[in-house]
Design a protein around this motif. Structure first.
Motif, PDB file in Angstrom:
ATOM      1  N   ASP A 137       0.884  -1.167   0.000  1.00  0.00           N
ATOM      2  CA  ASP A 137       0.000   0.000   0.000  1.00  0.00           C
ATOM      3  C   ASP A 137       0.924   1.220   0.000  1.00  0.00           C
ATOM      4  O   ASP A 137       0.991   1.973   0.961  1.00  0.00           O
ATOM      5  N   HIS A 138       1.631   1.395  -1.128  1.00  0.00           N
ATOM      6  CA  HIS A 138       2.733   2.340  -1.201  1.00  0.00           C
ATOM      7  C   HIS A 138       2.614   3.243  -2.424  1.00  0.00           C
ATOM      8  O   HIS A 138       2.152   2.808  -3.484  1.00  0.00           O
ATOM      9  N   ASN A 139       3.073   4.467  -2.254  1.00  0.00           N
ATOM     10  CA  ASN A 139       3.149   5.418  -3.357  1.00  0.00           C
ATOM     11  C   ASN A 139       4.536   5.351  -3.982  1.00  0.00           C
ATOM     12  O   ASN A 139       5.554   5.485  -3.293  1.00  0.00           O
ATOM     13  N   PHE A 140       4.563   5.160  -5.293  1.00  0.00           N
ATOM     14  CA  PHE A 140       5.815   5.096  -6.039  1.00  0.00           C
ATOM     15  C   PHE A 140       6.022   6.392  -6.808  1.00  0.00           C
ATOM     16  O   PHE A 140       5.077   6.951  -7.373  1.00  0.00           O
ATOM     17  N   VAL A 141       7.274   6.852  -6.844  1.00  0.00           N
ATOM     18  CA  VAL A 141       7.647   8.077  -7.553  1.00  0.00           C
ATOM     19  C   VAL A 141       8.004   7.689  -8.980  1.00  0.00           C
ATOM     20  O   VAL A 141       9.059   7.097  -9.233  1.00  0.00           O
ATOM     21  N   LEU A 142       7.131   8.001  -9.902  1.00  0.00           N
ATOM     22  CA  LEU A 142       7.314   7.519 -11.272  1.00  0.00           C
ATOM     23  C   LEU A 142       8.495   8.187 -11.959  1.00  0.00           C
ATOM     24  O   LEU A 142       8.737   9.389 -11.791  1.00  0.00           O
ATOM     25  N   ASN A 143       9.218   7.400 -12.744  1.00  0.00           N
ATOM     26  CA  ASN A 143      10.303   7.940 -13.558  1.00  0.00           C
ATOM     27  C   ASN A 143       9.731   8.774 -14.705  1.00  0.00           C
ATOM     28  O   ASN A 143       8.597   8.577 -15.135  1.00  0.00           O
ATOM     29  N   GLY A 144      10.542   9.687 -15.197  1.00  0.00           N
ATOM     30  CA  GLY A 144      10.105  10.520 -16.311  1.00  0.00           C
ATOM     31  C   GLY A 144       9.500  11.818 -15.828  1.00  0.00           C
ATOM     32  O   GLY A 144       9.369  12.077 -14.633  1.00  0.00           O
ATOM     33  N   GLU A 145       9.101  12.632 -16.781  1.00  0.00           N
ATOM     34  CA  GLU A 145       8.630  13.984 -16.483  1.00  0.00           C
ATOM     35  C   GLU A 145       7.136  14.003 -16.215  1.00  0.00           C
ATOM     36  O   GLU A 145       6.332  13.620 -17.073  1.00  0.00           O
ATOM     37  N   ALA A 146       6.754  14.444 -15.015  1.00  0.00           N
ATOM     38  CA  ALA A 146       5.341  14.598 -14.693  1.00  0.00           C
ATOM     39  C   ALA A 146       4.720  15.618 -15.638  1.00  0.00           C
ATOM     40  O   ALA A 146       5.352  16.598 -16.020  1.00  0.00           O
ATOM     41  N   GLY A 147       3.479  15.369 -16.013  1.00  0.00           N
ATOM     42  CA  GLY A 147       2.801  16.215 -16.991  1.00  0.00           C
ATOM     43  C   GLY A 147       2.823  15.623 -18.378  1.00  0.00           C
ATOM     44  O   GLY A 147       2.051  16.035 -19.243  1.00  0.00           O
ATOM     45  N   LYS A 148       3.727  14.656 -18.604  1.00  0.00           N
ATOM     46  CA  LYS A 148       3.793  13.960 -19.894  1.00  0.00           C
ATOM     47  C   LYS A 148       3.312  12.525 -19.714  1.00  0.00           C
ATOM     48  O   LYS A 148       3.645  11.858 -18.734  1.00  0.00           O
ATOM     49  N   LEU A 149       2.552  12.041 -20.685  1.00  0.00           N
ATOM     50  CA  LEU A 149       2.030  10.683 -20.615  1.00  0.00           C
ATOM     51  C   LEU A 149       3.170   9.690 -20.784  1.00  0.00           C
ATOM     52  O   LEU A 149       3.901   9.728 -21.774  1.00  0.00           O
TER      53      LEU A 149
END
Length: 379
Positions: free
Chosen positions: A280-292
């Motif tokens: 039950d964890h939040n992961f910090v996604l790779n890549g630039e936020a705001g781009k799909l």
């Protein structure tokens, strides 16, 4: 016919006096609304259906702008509904419902102690996940209200647009917030969810879809044999109440390392004695936020069904159904412990109280935008 479908239509020139017409057989369509019962206070609820020629069918209801069904063929062509839910509005209003398929907000996930300060004023929210605020509140959170809806045509396919205006002060949040959630289905099996919001007063906004997936079909056993990949090198560690500490930590060397496809059950027992009771964890996604970009990929090896998740959001919450307890869902099927997973694209939990996290504050004149795309296939 949607533009996504129309783009696949090709008309040739006359060949020997015959006109040759090649049309994609998978044109997506939308039908409805149809009655889906009433809420306990007598408000009518309606449901819409999105479908394409590939056998993918999504059903959506106006209470909570909720995904109630998602039918997907397996590698042999057998179709199953792969999301948890109920056969009636009463089920969604019952204690058995754990946010199945809904639009969650105004602020999805947790806010520490149900408090935040904005522009010098402290706001107090409902404590519904002791000692914290969870998923927007108790009585008038976005998952519990009935939205307006209409069918739309977009460049991504035909779909349904849900609209709700949350008044200033609803559930303790400031500002009059206008929210739209648009679901579209393409002939490429993309179920796209596009969120927008605007406000007349600064307010926190963090929306997500809270579908529970079991790619073997809802009501199947655990998802521990599902394989999962999450496109994240880091996650946000939490305290014992699942509030982030503010740190961004590496997944490497932990049970949270899903950078390569891994069986969900492989290391879950290492988390049983933690506050999360599993994943039950939040992961910090790779890549630039705001781009799909890629967020996650989930596969059921037996059926061959694959769910790919892409998003514009900075994070994704992976939840392994640790509080499912055998409640009865659609068709009388039971939903036992860990019989589904959630993959919630989002801003980080408690961001409103963490200045170093990506901001969730929406101001007048700004537009909140969030896109999540579920792509479904089998191999």
């Amino acid at each position: 016919m949607s533009r996504a479908c129309a783009s696949r239509l090709m008309l040739s020139a006359f060949l020997g006096g015959w006109m040759v017409c090649l049309v994609s057989p998978a044109c997506a369509e939308v039908s409805g609304p149809e009655p889906f019962g009433k809420t306990s206070d007598g408000t009518p609820v309606e449901r819409y259906t999105l479908s394409n020629g590939n056998g993918v069918v999504a059903k959506l209801m106006t209470r909570g702008a909720t995904l109630t069904e998602l039918h997907v063929p397996d590698k042999e062509g057998n179709v199953a509904d792969v999301v948890l839910g109920f056969d009636s509005v009463a089920g969604y209003e019952s204690e058995a419902n754990q946010y199945f398929g809904c639009t969650t907000g105004r602020v999805a996930n947790r806010i520490a102690e149900g408090k935040f300060t904005l522009d010098g004023e402290e706001y107090t929210l409902a404590i519904n996940n002791e000692p914290n605020h969870l998923h927007g509140g108790t009585e008038r959170s976005l998952d519990k209200v009935v939205w307006d809806a209409k069918t739309v045509k977009t460049k991504f396919g035909d779909g349904v647009r849900f609209t709700y205006v949350s008044p200033d002060g609803e559930e303790g949040y400031p500002g009059k917030l206008r929210v739209t959630v648009t679901y579209t289905l393409s002939d490429d099996n993309d179920l796209r969810i596009s969120y927008t919001a605007s406000t007349d007063k600064a307010t926190p906004v963090n929306l997500t879809n809270h579908s529970y997936f079991n790619l073997a079909g809802h009501g199947s056993d655990t998802v521990l044999d599902h394989r999962l990949k999450i496109n994240a090198d880091k996650y946000t560690p939490t305290d014992d109440t699942l509030i982030p500490t503010g740190e961004l930590a590496a997944v490497e060397g932990t049970p949270l390392d899903f950078r390569k496809m891994k069986r969900i059950g492989k290391q879950i027992e290492q988390l049983v004695d933690t506050a999360a009771l599993g994943y039950d964890h939040n992961f910090v996604l790779n890549g630039e936020a705001g781009k799909l970009r890629l967020a996650a990929r989930l596969k059921d090896p037996k059926s061959g069904r694959i769910l790919t998740v892409r998003t514009t959001e900075p994070g994704i919450q992976f939840y392994s159904g640790n509080f499912l307890h055998g409640q009865t869902g659609k068709g009388g099927k039971e939903y036992p412990l860990r019989s589904a997973v959630c993959l919630e694209t989002q801003h980080f939990p408690n961001s409103v109280n963490e200045p170093d996290f990506p901001s969730v504050i929406l101001k007048p004149g700004e537009k909140y935008r969030h896109v999540c795309v579920y792509t479904l296939k089998a191999e």
